[in-house]
Design a protein around this motif. Structure first.
Motif, PDB file in Angstrom:
ATOM      1  N   GLY A 205       0.827  -1.208   0.000  1.00 24.07           N
ATOM      2  CA  GLY A 205       0.000   0.000   0.000  1.00 24.07           C
ATOM      3  C   GLY A 205       0.859   1.253   0.000  1.00 24.07           C
ATOM      4  O   GLY A 205       1.959   1.268   0.528  1.00 24.07           O
ATOM      5  N   ARG A 206       0.352   2.297  -0.660  1.00 24.69           N
ATOM      6  CA  ARG A 206       1.058   3.582  -0.693  1.00 24.69           C
ATOM      7  C   ARG A 206       0.344   4.581   0.199  1.00 24.69           C
ATOM      8  O   ARG A 206      -0.856   4.488   0.398  1.00 24.69           O
ATOM      9  N   THR A 207       1.090   5.552   0.630  1.00 28.96           N
ATOM     10  CA  THR A 207       0.542   6.547   1.533  1.00 28.96           C
ATOM     11  C   THR A 207       0.837   7.950   1.033  1.00 28.96           C
ATOM     12  O   THR A 207       1.957   8.226   0.613  1.00 28.96           O
TER      13      THR A 207
ATOM     14  N   LEU B  16      -3.771  -6.060   7.308  1.00 28.48           N
ATOM     15  CA  LEU B  16      -3.165  -5.335   8.428  1.00 28.48           C
ATOM     16  C   LEU B  16      -1.650  -5.488   8.380  1.00 28.48           C
ATOM     17  O   LEU B  16      -1.139  -6.568   8.105  1.00 28.48           O
ATOM     18  N   THR B  17      -0.942  -4.418   8.644  1.00 28.28           N
ATOM     19  CA  THR B  17       0.506  -4.540   8.800  1.00 28.28           C
ATOM     20  C   THR B  17       0.773  -5.101  10.203  1.00 28.28           C
ATOM     21  O   THR B  17      -0.134  -5.136  11.036  1.00 28.28           O
ATOM     22  N   GLU B  18       1.993  -5.511  10.446  1.00 24.99           N
ATOM     23  CA  GLU B  18       2.237  -6.128  11.757  1.00 24.99           C
ATOM     24  C   GLU B  18       2.653  -5.112  12.798  1.00 24.99           C
ATOM     25  O   GLU B  18       3.132  -5.443  13.874  1.00 24.99           O
ATOM     26  N   ARG B  19       2.471  -3.864  12.490  1.00 24.92           N
ATOM     27  CA  ARG B  19       2.850  -2.797  13.403  1.00 24.92           C
ATOM     28  C   ARG B  19       1.920  -2.756  14.622  1.00 24.92           C
ATOM     29  O   ARG B  19       0.722  -2.983  14.509  1.00 24.92           O
ATOM     30  N   THR B  20       2.481  -2.484  15.781  1.00 29.19           N
ATOM     31  CA  THR B  20       1.676  -2.417  17.002  1.00 29.19           C
ATOM     32  C   THR B  20       0.843  -1.133  17.004  1.00 29.19           C
ATOM     33  O   THR B  20       1.365  -0.053  16.735  1.00 29.19           O
ATOM     34  N   ALA B  32     -12.060  -2.260  15.645  1.00 30.27           N
ATOM     35  CA  ALA B  32     -12.656  -1.751  14.392  1.00 30.27           C
ATOM     36  C   ALA B  32     -11.666  -1.914  13.237  1.00 30.27           C
ATOM     37  O   ALA B  32     -12.041  -2.309  12.131  1.00 30.27           O
ATOM     38  N   HIS B  33     -10.392  -1.623  13.509  1.00 31.71           N
ATOM     39  CA  HIS B  33      -9.362  -1.791  12.473  1.00 31.71           C
ATOM     40  C   HIS B  33      -9.328  -3.233  11.981  1.00 31.71           C
ATOM     41  O   HIS B  33      -9.302  -3.508  10.794  1.00 31.71           O
ATOM     42  N   ARG B  34      -9.309  -4.134  12.942  1.00 35.70           N
ATOM     43  CA  ARG B  34      -9.193  -5.540  12.563  1.00 35.70           C
ATOM     44  C   ARG B  34     -10.392  -5.989  11.728  1.00 35.70           C
ATOM     45  O   ARG B  34     -10.249  -6.664  10.713  1.00 35.70           O
ATOM     46  N   SER B  54      -8.372  10.354   8.350  1.00 39.84           N
ATOM     47  CA  SER B  54      -8.865  11.656   8.783  1.00 39.84           C
ATOM     48  C   SER B  54      -7.973  12.187   9.904  1.00 39.84           C
ATOM     49  O   SER B  54      -6.933  11.631  10.207  1.00 39.84           O
ATOM     50  N   ILE B  55      -8.430  13.267  10.493  1.00 39.27           N
ATOM     51  CA  ILE B  55      -7.722  13.867  11.628  1.00 39.27           C
ATOM     52  C   ILE B  55      -8.328  13.276  12.904  1.00 39.27           C
ATOM     53  O   ILE B  55      -9.517  13.028  12.960  1.00 39.27           O
ATOM     54  N   GLY B  56      -7.536  13.082  13.916  1.00 37.78           N
ATOM     55  CA  GLY B  56      -8.038  12.496  15.163  1.00 37.78           C
ATOM     56  C   GLY B  56      -7.206  11.271  15.490  1.00 37.78           C
ATOM     57  O   GLY B  56      -6.176  11.019  14.868  1.00 37.78           O
ATOM     58  N   CYS B  57      -7.680  10.490  16.445  1.00 37.86           N
ATOM     59  CA  CYS B  57      -6.868   9.367  16.912  1.00 37.86           C
ATOM     60  C   CYS B  57      -6.504   8.396  15.794  1.00 37.86           C
ATOM     61  O   CYS B  57      -5.478   7.743  15.839  1.00 37.86           O
ATOM     62  N   ALA B  58      -7.358   8.298  14.782  1.00 36.46           N
ATOM     63  CA  ALA B  58      -7.125   7.300  13.728  1.00 36.46           C
ATOM     64  C   ALA B  58      -6.295   7.850  12.578  1.00 36.46           C
ATOM     65  O   ALA B  58      -6.196   7.219  11.535  1.00 36.46           O
ATOM     66  N   CYS B  59      -5.678   9.015  12.771  1.00 37.50           N
ATOM     67  CA  CYS B  59      -4.988   9.639  11.630  1.00 37.50           C
ATOM     68  C   CYS B  59      -3.825   8.778  11.125  1.00 37.50           C
ATOM     69  O   CYS B  59      -3.365   8.962  10.011  1.00 37.50           O
ATOM     70  N   PHE B  60      -3.363   7.834  11.954  1.00 38.00           N
ATOM     71  CA  PHE B  60      -2.248   6.981  11.519  1.00 38.00           C
ATOM     72  C   PHE B  60      -2.708   5.714  10.805  1.00 38.00           C
ATOM     73  O   PHE B  60      -1.989   4.718  10.771  1.00 38.00           O
ATOM     74  N   LEU B  61      -3.900   5.767  10.259  1.00 44.95           N
ATOM     75  CA  LEU B  61      -4.459   4.612   9.563  1.00 44.95           C
ATOM     76  C   LEU B  61      -3.434   3.929   8.669  1.00 44.95           C
ATOM     77  O   LEU B  61      -3.327   2.711   8.618  1.00 44.95           O
ATOM     78  N   TYR B  62      -2.658   4.753   7.957  1.00 44.85           N
ATOM     79  CA  TYR B  62      -1.721   4.216   6.962  1.00 44.85           C
ATOM     80  C   TYR B  62      -0.600   3.389   7.582  1.00 44.85           C
ATOM     81  O   TYR B  62       0.084   2.671   6.880  1.00 44.85           O
ATOM     82  N   HIS B  63      -0.408   3.505   8.888  1.00 41.87           N
ATOM     83  CA  HIS B  63       0.594   2.647   9.518  1.00 41.87           C
ATOM     84  C   HIS B  63       0.100   1.211   9.639  1.00 41.87           C
ATOM     85  O   HIS B  63       0.888   0.285   9.748  1.00 41.87           O
ATOM     86  N   TYR B  64      -1.208   1.046   9.663  1.00 42.04           N
ATOM     87  CA  TYR B  64      -1.763  -0.259  10.018  1.00 42.04           C
ATOM     88  C   TYR B  64      -2.384  -1.019   8.862  1.00 42.04           C
ATOM     89  O   TYR B  64      -2.621  -2.213   8.957  1.00 42.04           O
ATOM     90  N   PHE B  65      -2.693  -0.309   7.783  1.00 37.98           N
ATOM     91  CA  PHE B  65      -3.362  -0.960   6.644  1.00 37.98           C
ATOM     92  C   PHE B  65      -2.434  -1.000   5.449  1.00 37.98           C
ATOM     93  O   PHE B  65      -1.882   0.023   5.057  1.00 37.98           O
ATOM     94  N   ASP B  66      -2.295  -2.182   4.885  1.00 35.61           N
ATOM     95  CA  ASP B  66      -1.456  -2.316   3.697  1.00 35.61           C
ATOM     96  C   ASP B  66      -2.310  -2.107   2.453  1.00 35.61           C
ATOM     97  O   ASP B  66      -2.442  -2.985   1.601  1.00 35.61           O
ATOM     98  N   VAL B  67      -2.925  -0.941   2.374  1.00 29.98           N
ATOM     99  CA  VAL B  67      -3.679  -0.551   1.176  1.00 29.98           C
ATOM    100  C   VAL B  67      -3.297   0.901   0.888  1.00 29.98           C
ATOM    101  O   VAL B  67      -2.616   1.535   1.693  1.00 29.98           O
TER     102      VAL B  67
END
Ligand code: TPP
Lengths: 352, 249
Positions: A205-207, B16-20, B32-34, B54-67
Motif C-alpha cells: 500500500g502507498r501513503t 493489516l501490517t504487523e505494526r503495534t 474496528a481496524h481488525r 482523517s484527523i483524530g486518533c485514527a490519523c495513523f491509519l496508513y501505519h496499520y493498513f497495507d492498502v
C-alpha cells in the motif's frame, strides 16, 4: 494544419486549455466572474468520459480535487477570491501531499465580498500561500486569451513535473472579455506517477500524508519542498520589451499588463526611453530578470490593480540598486492607457 | 486440503501490517481496524482499496493498513473520497473518521456525500469526545457527560443534544446501507463485521453510500478503566440505539 480562430471569453479559454491538456476531473462551486469555466466543463467533460461535479462548497470542491489528484488523474478547480479563501486550508495540504492539481482564480475585488470587477488584490494570497505553513503554489498569470489557453495547459504539465499544485491567477477583465483564440493541439508531457493511489495491485500500500512526528522528519519534509521550489526557478517566465537603453521600466502582470503595454508604446512613440516588463510566473518570481535590468539611474514603476503588492517582489529583486515606485490602483478604478502614460511622463520628469 | 471439520480460529489479516497499534488500552479503534481489515480481505478488494485517513486518533491509519491511503484535512474525508471515487470508479473507497471529524467540522461534506449517494463507505468511530485533542465536547457527547470543555457535564440548554448521525443518514435516498454497531461484546463484534461487509457491498454493487457508526470506548478521556469503559458503551447505546437503520440490499 492551421487552426481556425474562435471568439471566446478568457474563462472559456482557460477551460479549453484544461481540456486540451487532458483534464479529466473538474470540481467547483459557482461564483462570479468565473462561472463560464464550470459551465463549459459541465458540457464538455462528460462527453469526453471525464467527470464534472458541482460541489456543495469550495471546501468540498477543493477536497474532491485532492482526492482525484491523489489517484494520478489530471484534475482542476476554479473559483474567485472569496471561494479561493475558503480553499486555503486544503491548498496547504495539496502542497504538503505534493499533489499535481490546477487551481484557477478569476479574482475579483476585495476585501470581503468586495465587488466583481477586475482586481489583482489576490497577488499575495496566490504567491505567499493562502494556507498555513511554508509552502508555495506555482503561479502563472496570463495576459491574453491565447495565453490563458496555453498557460492553463502548461500548468497541468508543470504540476505533474514538480508534483506540485499550480495556480492560474487572472481576473474579471481577462476572464470576461472576448478575443480570438487559436485552440491549437497541445502536447502535455507525462511524468511518472509512481506515487499515485490506484489500488495496491501487486505492491505494498502507498501513503500520501503530511503528518510527520518523528524526530527530524518534518524538517526533512520542509527541506524537500524548498528544494523543489528552488528547482521550479527553471520555469521562470517574463516578457521584457525595449530593455536596451531604457531609463524607466514599467512593470505589470496579467490583464493590467495589456493597458500598461499600450501606455509604454505611446510613450515610446513620443520618444521616451521606456521599457515594459511583465512577469508571467508570479511564483517563482523572475528575480534574475529584474536583477539584470536594475542598476543605478534606472527606475521601475510597478502598476497594479490593487493597493500595491507585487511592488514588494520587485523591490526584493532589485535589492536597492534602482528606485522602485508603485502605481497602485485599487479595484473599481480601471485606468485608461492615457492615465498610465501621464504617470510615466511624471516619473521621467521627476528623474531629471 | 484441510479436513472438513478443521476450522482455523485465528489468522492474521493480510490487509493489516504487523505494526503495534498506538491506541490506548481499552480503546475500540483496534477492534474496528481488525474488522475492517478482515472485511477488505474477505471481499477480495485489497488491491482496489483506497482509504481516507482523517484527523483524530485514527490519523495513523496508513501505519496499520497495507492498502493505498490518502490523508484529508479535518472533516473533509467524504469530499476527498468523492474525488477519488469519481476519478477512478474501480477503486473501493472508504473513509475512517471520528465523530468530531465526520459530524462536527465535516458534517457538510459527510451529509452531502451521503445525499449524492456517493459510492463510498464511511466509517465513523463515535466515542462521544474529541479523543486526540484531549477529550473535549463533541457533537455526540451525552447530556450530563463531563468533558474537558464541559467540566460540569454537557448542559443541553447551552450545548444542545447529541447528534444522531445514523438516524439522520437513514432518511437519505442515496444511502444504501446505514447501521450503528458496538464491539463491547463478542456477539456485537460479529454484527459489526457483518455491517461493515454490507456497507462495502453497497458500494461494490453500485447501490449507494454505505455508513457504519461504531460506538467506541475512550477509557482515557472517559477516565474509566478499560472494562468499565466497555460497560459504559451499553449506556451510550441508550442514546444511540444499535441496529441497521437502512439496508437496500
Ligand atoms: C482544522 C482543524 N481544526 C482542529 C484540529 C485539531 N484536532 C485534531 S483531532 C481533533 C478532534 C478529533 O476528534 P474525533 O474526530 O472525534 O476523533 P478521535 O480523536 O476522538 O478519534 C481536532 C479538533 C485540526 N487538526 N484541524
Amino acid at each position: 494544419m492551421r487552426v481556425r480562430p474562435i471568439l471566446v471569453k478568457g474563462s472559456e479559454a482557460i477551460a479549453l486549455g484544461a481540456l486540451a491538456a487532458g483534464c479529466r476531473c473538474y470540481f467547483g462551486y459557482p461564483i462570479t466572474p468565473q462561472n463560464e469555466i464550470p459551465e463549459l466543463m459541465a458540457r464538455e467533460l462528460p462527453k469526453r468520459g471525464g467527470v464534472f461535479l458541482q460541489a456543495e462548497s469550495e471546501l468540498a470542491a477543493v477536497n474532491m480535487l485532492l482526492g482525484a489528484a491523489s489517484t494520478g488523474v489530471r484534475a482542476m478547480t476554479s473559483s474567485s477570491s472569496p471561494g479561493i479563501s475558503l480553499m486555503a486550508e486544503t491548498f496547504s495540504y495539496l502542497a504538503a501531499l505534493e499533489l499535481p492539481a490546477v487551481i484557477v482564480n478569476v479574482s475579483r475585488g476585495g476585501p470581503g465580498l468586495g465587488g466583481i470587477e477586475a482586481s489583482q488584490g489576490d497577488y499575495f494570497q496566490a504567491t505567499r500561500g493562502a494556507g498555513h505553513g511554508d509552502y508555495h503554489f506555482l503561479v502563472l498569470a496570463p495576459s491574453s486569451i491565447q495565453e490563458a489557453y496555453e498557460l492553463t495547459a502548461k500548468a497541468f504539465e508543470l504540476a505533474e513535473k514538480y508534483r506540485q499544485p499550480a495556480m492560474i491567477l487572472t481576473d474579471a477583465l481577462l476572464g470576461q472579455m472576448k478575443e480570438p483564440l487559436r485552440p491549437k493541439k497541445i502536447r502535455v508531457r507525462e511524468y511518472p506517477k509512481d506515487w499515485a493511489l490506484t489500488g495496491a495491485r501487486g505492491r505494498p500500500g502507498r501513503t500520501l500524508r503530511s503528518l510527520f512526528l518523528g524526530p527530524g522528519e518534518l524538517r526533512a519534509r520542509n527541506e524537500l519542498l524548498q528544494r523543489k521550489y528552488r528547482a521550479m526557478r527553471r520555469e521562470v517566465r517574463a516578457e521584457v520589451l525595449y530593455a536596451e537603453e531604457a531609463d524607466l521600466f514599467v512593470v505589470a502582470f496579467g490583464s493590467m499588463a495589456r493597458i500598461v503595454k499600450e501606455a509604454v508604446d505611446v510613450a515610446r512613440e513620443k520618444g521616451y526611453p521606456v521599457a515594459f516588463v511583465r512577469p508571467v510566473t508570479l511564483f517563482p518570481f523572475p528575480e534574475t530578470t529584474f536583477r539584470k535590468l536594475s542598476r543605478a539611474g534606472v527606475r521601475f514603476l510597478v502598476v497594479e490593480l490593487n493597493c500595491g503588492q507585487m511592488v514588494e517582489d520587485v523591490k526584493l529583486s532589485v535589492c536597492g540598486r534602482s528606485e522602485v515606485e508603485s502605481l497602485a490602483l485599487p479595484p473599481s478604478d480601471l485606468p485608461a492607457p492615457e492615465d498610465i502614460y501621464r504617470r510615466i511622463k511624471r516619473c521621467l520628469v521627476r528623474k531629471r | 486440503m484441510p479436513r472438513a471439520k478443521e476450522v482455523k480460529a485465528f489468522t492474521f489479516p493480510r490487509v493489516l501490517t504487523e505494526r503495534t497499534f498506538h491506541y490506548c488500552p481499552g480503546c475500540h479503534h483496534g477492534i474496528a481496524h481488525r474488522l475492517l481489515a478482515e472485511v477488505i480481505e474477505e471481499l477480495g478488494v485489497r488491491e482496489r482499496a483506497y482509504g481516507v485517513a482523517s484527523i483524530g486518533c485514527a490519523c495513523f491509519l496508513y501505519h496499520y493498513f497495507d492498502v493505498d491511503i490518502c490523508e484529508a484535512p479535518h472533516g473533509r474525508a467524504c469530499a476527498a473520497a468523492t474525488g477519488a471515487k469519481r476519478a477512478r470508479p474501480e477503486l473501493v473507497v472508504f473513509t475512517y473518521q471520528g465523530d468530531g471529524d465526520f459530524a462536527a467540522i465535516g458534517l457538510t461534506e459527510s451529509l452531502h456525500a451521503a445525499a449524492r449517494g456517493e459510492r463510498i463507505t464511511a466509517i465513523m468511530i463515535n466515542n462521544t469526545v474529541y479523543g486526540m485533542t484531549g477529550g473535549q465536547l463533541s457533537p455526540t457527547t451525552l447530556p450530563g457527560q463531563r468533558t474537558t470543555t464541559t467540566p460540569e457535564g454537557r448542559d443541553p440548554r447551552i450545548y444542545g443534544y447529541p447528534l444522531k448521525v445514523a438516524e439522520i443518514l437513514a432518511a437519505f435516498p442515496g444511502v444504501a446501507f446505514c447501521a450503528r454497531v458496538a464491539v463491547n461484546r463478542p456477539k456485537r463484534v460479529l454484527e459489526a463485521r457483518e455491517a461493515l461487509r454490507k456497507a462495502f457491498l453497497a458500494q461494490i454493487e453500485d447501490r449507494g453510500f454505505g455508513y457504519v457508526e461504531f460506538l467506541s470506548a475512550c477509557p482515557v478521556n472517559w477516565k474509566l478503566d478499560p472494562v468499565r469503559a466497555a460497560e459504559k458503551v451499553d449506556e451510550l447505546a441508550e442514546t444511540f440505539p444499535l441496529g441497521v437503520f437502512r439496508d437496500l440490499s
